[in-house]
Structures are given as C-alpha cells and as structure tokens.
Design a protein around this motif. Structure first.
Motif, PDB file in Angstrom:
ATOM      1  N   HIS A   1       0.790  -1.238   0.000  1.00  0.00           N
ATOM      2  CA  HIS A   1       0.000   0.000   0.000  1.00  0.00           C
ATOM      3  C   HIS A   1       0.816   1.278   0.000  1.00  0.00           C
ATOM      4  CE1 HIS A   1      -3.518  -2.544   1.502  1.00  0.00           C
ATOM      5  NE2 HIS A   1      -3.712  -2.241   0.247  1.00  0.00           N
ATOM      6  N   THR A   2       2.119   1.140   0.127  1.00  0.00           N
ATOM      7  CA  THR A   2       2.912   2.370   0.040  1.00  0.00           C
ATOM      8  C   THR A   2       3.582   2.422  -1.317  1.00  0.00           C
ATOM      9  OG1 THR A   2       4.641   1.187   1.190  1.00  0.00           O
ATOM     10  CG2 THR A   2       3.378   2.740   2.497  1.00  0.00           C
ATOM     11  N   SER A   3       3.489   3.570  -1.915  1.00  0.00           N
ATOM     12  CA  SER A   3       4.104   3.711  -3.232  1.00  0.00           C
ATOM     13  C   SER A   3       5.487   4.330  -3.068  1.00  0.00           C
ATOM     14  CB  SER A   3       3.237   4.585  -4.119  1.00  0.00           C
ATOM     15  OG  SER A   3       2.957   5.779  -3.436  1.00  0.00           O
ATOM     16  N   VAL A   4       6.236   4.315  -4.129  1.00  0.00           N
ATOM     17  CA  VAL A   4       7.571   4.909  -4.091  1.00  0.00           C
ATOM     18  C   VAL A   4       7.405   6.418  -3.942  1.00  0.00           C
ATOM     19  CG1 VAL A   4       9.718   5.212  -5.365  1.00  0.00           C
ATOM     20  CG2 VAL A   4       8.432   3.084  -5.572  1.00  0.00           C
ATOM     21  N   THR A   5       8.061   6.975  -2.944  1.00  0.00           N
ATOM     22  CA  THR A   5       7.910   8.420  -2.756  1.00  0.00           C
ATOM     23  C   THR A   5       8.754   9.175  -3.773  1.00  0.00           C
ATOM     24  OG1 THR A   5       9.521   8.147  -1.025  1.00  0.00           O
ATOM     25  CG2 THR A   5       7.261   8.551  -0.322  1.00  0.00           C
ATOM     26  N   ILE A   6       8.164  10.192  -4.310  1.00  0.00           N
ATOM     27  CA  ILE A   6       8.870  10.994  -5.311  1.00  0.00           C
ATOM     28  C   ILE A   6       9.677  12.046  -4.571  1.00  0.00           C
ATOM     29  CG2 ILE A   6       8.575  12.529  -7.291  1.00  0.00           C
ATOM     30  CD1 ILE A   6       5.648  11.096  -7.345  1.00  0.00           C
ATOM     31  N   THR A   7      10.944  12.109  -4.829  1.00  0.00           N
ATOM     32  CA  THR A   7      11.776  13.114  -4.180  1.00  0.00           C
ATOM     33  C   THR A   7      12.058  14.231  -5.171  1.00  0.00           C
ATOM     34  OG1 THR A   7      12.780  11.268  -3.050  1.00  0.00           O
ATOM     35  CG2 THR A   7      13.827  13.408  -2.765  1.00  0.00           C
ATOM     36  N   ARG A   8      11.585  15.402  -4.795  1.00  0.00           N
ATOM     37  CA  ARG A   8      11.815  16.545  -5.681  1.00  0.00           C
ATOM     38  C   ARG A   8      13.135  17.222  -5.332  1.00  0.00           C
ATOM     39  NH1 ARG A   8       8.008  20.293  -8.042  1.00  0.00           N
ATOM     40  NH2 ARG A   8       7.416  21.216  -6.060  1.00  0.00           N
ATOM     41  N   LEU A   9      13.670  17.914  -6.298  1.00  0.00           N
ATOM     42  CA  LEU A   9      14.926  18.633  -6.046  1.00  0.00           C
ATOM     43  C   LEU A   9      14.674  19.802  -5.101  1.00  0.00           C
ATOM     44  CD1 LEU A   9      16.528  18.865  -9.569  1.00  0.00           C
ATOM     45  CD2 LEU A   9      17.531  17.792  -7.557  1.00  0.00           C
TER      46      LEU A   9
ATOM     47  N   VAL B   1      16.526  13.960   5.186  1.00  0.00           N
ATOM     48  CA  VAL B   1      15.642  15.128   5.087  1.00  0.00           C
ATOM     49  C   VAL B   1      16.460  16.337   4.658  1.00  0.00           C
ATOM     50  CG1 VAL B   1      13.966  16.552   6.310  1.00  0.00           C
ATOM     51  CG2 VAL B   1      14.261  14.176   6.961  1.00  0.00           C
ATOM     52  N   MET B   2      17.673  16.419   5.219  1.00  0.00           N
ATOM     53  CA  MET B   2      18.531  17.554   4.896  1.00  0.00           C
ATOM     54  C   MET B   2      18.815  17.604   3.399  1.00  0.00           C
ATOM     55  SD  MET B   2      22.314  18.301   6.326  1.00  0.00           S
ATOM     56  CE  MET B   2      23.244  17.730   4.938  1.00  0.00           C
ATOM     57  N   GLN B   3      18.997  16.437   2.801  1.00  0.00           N
ATOM     58  CA  GLN B   3      19.302  16.388   1.370  1.00  0.00           C
ATOM     59  C   GLN B   3      18.153  16.915   0.517  1.00  0.00           C
ATOM     60  OE1 GLN B   3      20.473  12.355   0.946  1.00  0.00           O
ATOM     61  NE2 GLN B   3      22.517  12.785   1.736  1.00  0.00           N
ATOM     62  N   ASN B   4      16.929  16.827   1.056  1.00  0.00           N
ATOM     63  CA  ASN B   4      15.792  17.362   0.302  1.00  0.00           C
ATOM     64  C   ASN B   4      15.808  18.890   0.256  1.00  0.00           C
ATOM     65  OD1 ASN B   4      14.908  14.804  -0.061  1.00  0.00           O
ATOM     66  ND2 ASN B   4      13.428  14.853   1.606  1.00  0.00           N
ATOM     67  N   TYR B   5      16.565  19.488   1.158  1.00  0.00           N
ATOM     68  CA  TYR B   5      16.582  20.947   1.240  1.00  0.00           C
ATOM     69  C   TYR B   5      17.839  21.555   0.641  1.00  0.00           C
ATOM     70  CZ  TYR B   5      12.526  21.244   4.263  1.00  0.00           C
ATOM     71  OH  TYR B   5      11.253  21.213   4.758  1.00  0.00           O
ATOM     72  N   THR B   6      18.965  20.883   0.864  1.00  0.00           N
ATOM     73  CA  THR B   6      20.227  21.500   0.466  1.00  0.00           C
ATOM     74  C   THR B   6      20.580  21.098  -0.950  1.00  0.00           C
ATOM     75  OG1 THR B   6      21.292  19.624   1.474  1.00  0.00           O
ATOM     76  CG2 THR B   6      21.199  21.622   2.770  1.00  0.00           C
ATOM     77  N   ARG B   7      21.052  22.056  -1.683  1.00  0.00           N
ATOM     78  CA  ARG B   7      21.416  21.778  -3.066  1.00  0.00           C
ATOM     79  C   ARG B   7      22.925  21.901  -3.203  1.00  0.00           C
ATOM     80  NH1 ARG B   7      19.489  25.823  -7.568  1.00  0.00           N
ATOM     81  NH2 ARG B   7      20.677  27.145  -6.179  1.00  0.00           N
ATOM     82  N   LEU B   8      23.501  20.860  -3.715  1.00  0.00           N
ATOM     83  CA  LEU B   8      24.933  20.916  -3.964  1.00  0.00           C
ATOM     84  C   LEU B   8      25.085  21.417  -5.386  1.00  0.00           C
ATOM     85  CD1 LEU B   8      27.242  20.207  -2.147  1.00  0.00           C
ATOM     86  CD2 LEU B   8      27.395  18.000  -3.265  1.00  0.00           C
ATOM     87  N   LEU B   9      25.578  22.624  -5.540  1.00  0.00           N
ATOM     88  CA  LEU B   9      25.725  23.183  -6.884  1.00  0.00           C
ATOM     89  C   LEU B   9      26.738  22.358  -7.677  1.00  0.00           C
ATOM     90  CD1 LEU B   9      25.974  26.919  -5.877  1.00  0.00           C
ATOM     91  CD2 LEU B   9      24.075  25.836  -7.044  1.00  0.00           C
TER      92      LEU B   9
ATOM     93  N   HIS C   1      21.425  20.443  12.944  1.00  0.00           N
ATOM     94  CA  HIS C   1      21.099  20.997  14.251  1.00  0.00           C
ATOM     95  C   HIS C   1      20.435  22.366  14.113  1.00  0.00           C
ATOM     96  CE1 HIS C   1      21.531  20.782  18.553  1.00  0.00           C
ATOM     97  NE2 HIS C   1      21.772  22.086  18.539  1.00  0.00           N
ATOM     98  N   THR C   2      21.001  23.211  13.235  1.00  0.00           N
ATOM     99  CA  THR C   2      20.473  24.572  13.063  1.00  0.00           C
ATOM    100  C   THR C   2      19.067  24.572  12.482  1.00  0.00           C
ATOM    101  OG1 THR C   2      22.717  25.244  12.615  1.00  0.00           O
ATOM    102  CG2 THR C   2      21.019  26.824  12.052  1.00  0.00           C
ATOM    103  N   PHE C   3      18.828  23.661  11.530  1.00  0.00           N
ATOM    104  CA  PHE C   3      17.541  23.682  10.849  1.00  0.00           C
ATOM    105  C   PHE C   3      16.513  22.723  11.459  1.00  0.00           C
ATOM    106  CE2 PHE C   3      20.403  25.611   7.884  1.00  0.00           C
ATOM    107  CZ  PHE C   3      19.648  26.605   7.309  1.00  0.00           C
ATOM    108  N   GLY C   4      16.957  21.943  12.430  1.00  0.00           N
ATOM    109  CA  GLY C   4      16.018  21.061  13.112  1.00  0.00           C
ATOM    110  C   GLY C   4      15.633  19.828  12.317  1.00  0.00           C
ATOM    111  N   TRP C   5      16.588  19.239  11.614  1.00  0.00           N
ATOM    112  CA  TRP C   5      16.298  17.992  10.908  1.00  0.00           C
ATOM    113  C   TRP C   5      16.912  16.849  11.676  1.00  0.00           C
ATOM    114  CZ3 TRP C   5      18.402  21.419   6.728  1.00  0.00           C
ATOM    115  CH2 TRP C   5      17.350  22.127   6.108  1.00  0.00           C
ATOM    116  N   GLU C   6      16.189  15.723  11.650  1.00  0.00           N
ATOM    117  CA  GLU C   6      16.674  14.598  12.433  1.00  0.00           C
ATOM    118  C   GLU C   6      17.592  13.691  11.635  1.00  0.00           C
ATOM    119  OE1 GLU C   6      13.437  12.700  14.481  1.00  0.00           O
ATOM    120  OE2 GLU C   6      12.730  14.653  15.117  1.00  0.00           O
ATOM    121  N   SER C   7      17.450  13.697  10.321  1.00  0.00           N
ATOM    122  CA  SER C   7      18.297  12.804   9.523  1.00  0.00           C
ATOM    123  C   SER C   7      18.902  13.560   8.352  1.00  0.00           C
ATOM    124  CB  SER C   7      17.479  11.636   9.007  1.00  0.00           C
ATOM    125  OG  SER C   7      16.582  12.089   8.023  1.00  0.00           O
ATOM    126  N   GLN C   8      19.955  12.961   7.838  1.00  0.00           N
ATOM    127  CA  GLN C   8      20.641  13.579   6.711  1.00  0.00           C
ATOM    128  C   GLN C   8      19.788  13.474   5.453  1.00  0.00           C
ATOM    129  OE1 GLN C   8      24.587  12.595   7.377  1.00  0.00           O
ATOM    130  NE2 GLN C   8      25.420  13.741   5.678  1.00  0.00           N
TER     131      GLN C   8
END
Ligand SMILES: [Zn+2]
Ligand SMILES: [Zn+2]
Length: 421
Positions: free
Chosen positions: A206-214, A373-381, A364-371
């Motif tokens: 019942h769970t589908s593959v989650t789409i991760t957006r840039l 989640v962090m990857q969904n926010y940070t963009r490596l140019l 720690h600064t942004f309040g994310w528990e795992s790396q």
C-alpha cells in the motif's frame, strides 16, 4: 437610525423642549460606567443618559433576550445584530462547524473518528497536524460510505487498495501520508479490541515509491527582487520575516511563534520554541541582515499586551495565515513575482550554508533529524561538487608525490638533504 433620547452630547442652545442641566446632574447609565454627564441642554422627556457610543452599545446589548449557544447550550446575550445562529464564543463556532463537517463526510463513523482523535493524536502527533489527520480519515470514511461498507470489521486490504487508487486521482502527493494515518487508525482499532482481523493496510503493497523533488532555493537575483519588493511595501515586519527566513530558515509557523525573549542579538541566534513541527527545541543562528532589521523593528515595535515578536491585526500576535497573505500581497501580482513560497526561503538558507558548514551543524540549526531530510533541502551546486572533487584529487596527488620522495632511513634522509637534486 437615530435614537433621539439617547444622544450623548447635550445641546448648547436652548429650545422649548430642552432644559439646562449642570455638569454631573446625571450619571451615565451604561453598565459599569459611572461617568458624570457634561453640562448642557437636555430634552425634558429624556430619561436615559449614556456617555459614549460604547456605553450605548453595552447598555442595549445587556437588554437583549438571552439566547442559547448552538454548541454548548449556555445562555448568553448576543453582542452583535447579525441574524446568524448563536454561539457563545468563536471557539464554540469552530467546534460546531468541525462536528458538522465530520458528520457530513463520515456519517455513522463520526463518533469513532472523534474518539480516535481525542485518544491517539495528542500522544503521537503534533497539535498542528490534528486537522490533517481529521481530513485524511474523513476522506477514507467518505469512501467507505460510498461503497456502502457499514462496518470497519469488513474492511479488507482490497478496500484499502481501492481507496488509494481513487485518492491518487485527486491528491497525488498525499497518498503516502493518508496511508500512514489509516494504518495507525486500524492499529488503534485492533489495540482497543474494536477489530479482530489483522490490519488491512499492508505497507509492502500500500505504500508507493515516494517521489523526491529537487530542493528549490531562490537564486540570488530572485532574492534581490524579493527584498526590493518587501522594502517597497514599507512593512518592516515583512522585510524582517524574509530576512529571518533566508538566514535562519525558520518555518513560517516558527517565525510567528517567536517571542521577544527568544532573540539573542549578542550571540546572533534565535530560540525556536515548542510547539513546532517536529516538537524539538533548537537554536537557529542568524546573520547581519536579520540583525540590522531586528534592531530597527525592535525600536519601532509598539508596546502591546503580548510578547510575540510580530503584531498583526488589532494588536494581536501575527498568525501564519495572515503573514502569508501579507507576503503574497506585497510580493505577487502584476509586475511582481508570479508566486511566492515562504518555505522556499528555508531551502535557500540551507543551500547557502550547506557545503561550507558540516552536515551535523546544518541538521542541528535547521532542526532535521536525519541527513536524508537535509538532502531534500540543500542543493549541492554542480560547481561546488566539481571544486570539492578537484580538491580531493589534488590532495591525493600531493600525498603520493610526498610518499615517493620519503627517505627510507635516517641516513638516506641526511643524504637527500646534503646532495643537490
Ligand atoms: Zn458611560
Ligand atoms: Zn457555547
């Protein structure tokens, strides 16, 4: 409509139907008001003296017939003249309306939904997600009613699949979250003995593959436009809120929850208090732009009856919905941006600091528990990735060169120092 016997400013010119009264001959009849009435000519037939419009409204409201609150049945007097259903408070109106929508969508399932929300949600989820769960489960119950499924005991994995397929046509992005909510609900049913069969939600199917957006940070020229538009609006609150967003990456609800004592101008940081999305307190740093605007705002901020940083309508704390309306009004429209998302400032802030700051500090600064989640926010140019690759490569090259010329023994070392290359 004029009320001739109630006029609170006496006339200054005499007339056959008025009489002179000196200051203090009468007192105001308004509830809890004992002000003396000014001197002047008052009508002979006048019996009621009210010092102001406020006293007049209070006086007439107090004379109304009491009505019963639609939600709780408490008897009270209306304070307005609209012909709406009576409610003793706004809170009771919201509760009543919620009950109505529950019954509309969930029908016979409304009581069990109510029981579940009261028993489970405060233990597992933040208060902010309360209505989301209510809405998701209502959609599920609505589906069951359409399929004429009258008992939760007859729900099978197939029913869940059907519901999710139907949901996909309307709400593509939320299927995963809804599945989680329905699963927890059935877990609770089994736990309380309301259901004897196993949980019909089977994660594997019942769970589908989650789409991760840039990540979607604003580019520096877009940020420039946003800042200019905010300044043009002349609202210092917006400028400051945007500065905090792009430097500290606070969520919009966290910005509205900031109190005066949470701001540390010396240590350049903000205290993010509870309740927030992950129910975890943290300190968020800020930089010079926020500091400058913060000092300006604190000197301008009017003294109001609360310690929230931002003040909205009628000196009340500014809420996130109002802040969103204000930013959209200032930044979007003709000749301005097409749309503005406050949350993208969080992406911007994270992408600004990420490669230079170590991942643990960023989390720690942004309040994310795992790396993750962090990857969904940070963009490596691409450029940054290329540079760090080059740096790593250079390091390896240098080390290997050094290794080659390393002398084997202490004699060889002295020999290499004295002999010219
Ligand atoms: Zn009065
Ligand atoms: Zn009530």
């Amino acid at each position: 409509m004029s009320k001739t016997t109630e006029n609170h400013t006496p006339r200054l010119r005499p007339s056959p139907r008025t009489r002179w009264y000196k200051f203090g001959a009468f007192r105001c009849s308004g509830p809890e008001c004992t002000k003396r009435m000014p001197a002047g000519y008052y009508g002979i037939a006048k019996k009621l003296y009210l010092c102001s419009g406020t006293c007049s409204t209070r006086y007439y409201c107090n004379r109304r017939e009491p009505v019963a609150c639609t939600f709780c049945g408490k008897s009270f007097r209306r304070q307005h003249t609209q012909r709406s259903m009576p409610f003793c408070s706004m809170d009771h109106y919201y509760k009543w309306r919620r009950k109505q929508t529950d019954e509309e969508k969930s029908g016979a399932y409304a009581p069990v939904l109510q029981e579940y929300l009261e028993a489970v949600i405060p233990r597992f989820l933040a208060a902010a997600t309360f209505n989301q769960v209510r809405c998701n489960l209502s959609a599920f119950f609505h589906y069951l009613r359409l399929r004429r499924i009258r008992s939760l005991n007859t729900v099978t994995p197939k029913t869940i699949s059907g519901f999710l397929t139907e949901l996909q046509t309307r709400r593509i992005k939320s299927a995963g979250r809804v599945t989680g909510n329905v699963r927890l609900f059935f877990d609770w049913l089994i736990f309380t003995g309301k259901r004897r069969l196993p949980n019909p939600v089977i994660p594997k199917f019942h769970t589908s593959v989650t789409i991760t957006r840039l990540p979607r940070p604003y580019e520096s020229n877009e940020m420039e436009d946003i800042r200019t538009l905010a300044e043009q609006s002349g609202d210092l609150r917006l400028c400051l809120a945007i500065a905090i967003g792009e430097e500290s990456g606070l969520r919009i609800s966290e910005i509205c929850n900031l109190r005066l004592q949470d701001i540390d101008l010396e240590k350049y940081r903000l205290f993010v208090r509870l309740p927030n999305k992950t129910n975890r307190e943290r300190f968020a740093s800020f930089h010079t732009r926020t500091r400058t605007l913060m000092i300006r705002w604190l000197s301008e901020r009017a003294d109001v009856g609360h310690d929230f940083l931002f003040t909205g309508w009628r000196e009340r704390p500014l809420r996130k919905h109002s802040l969103r309306i204000l930013t959209n009004r200032a930044l979007c429209g003709e000749g301005k941006l097409i749309s503005f998302s406050y949350h993208r400032l969080r992406h911007t802030a994270a992408s600004k600091v990420y490669p230079a700051m170590d991942p643990l500090s960023v989390m720690h600064t942004f309040g994310w528990e795992s790396q993750k989640v962090m990857q969904n926010y940070t963009r490596l140019l691409p450029q940054t990735a290329r540079e760090s690759y080059a740096r790593a490569m250079d390091k390896v090259e240098v080390t290997s060169v050094v290794n080659e010329s390393q002398p084997e023994s202490i004699e060889a070392y002295f020999a290499s120092r004295t002999s010219p290359k």
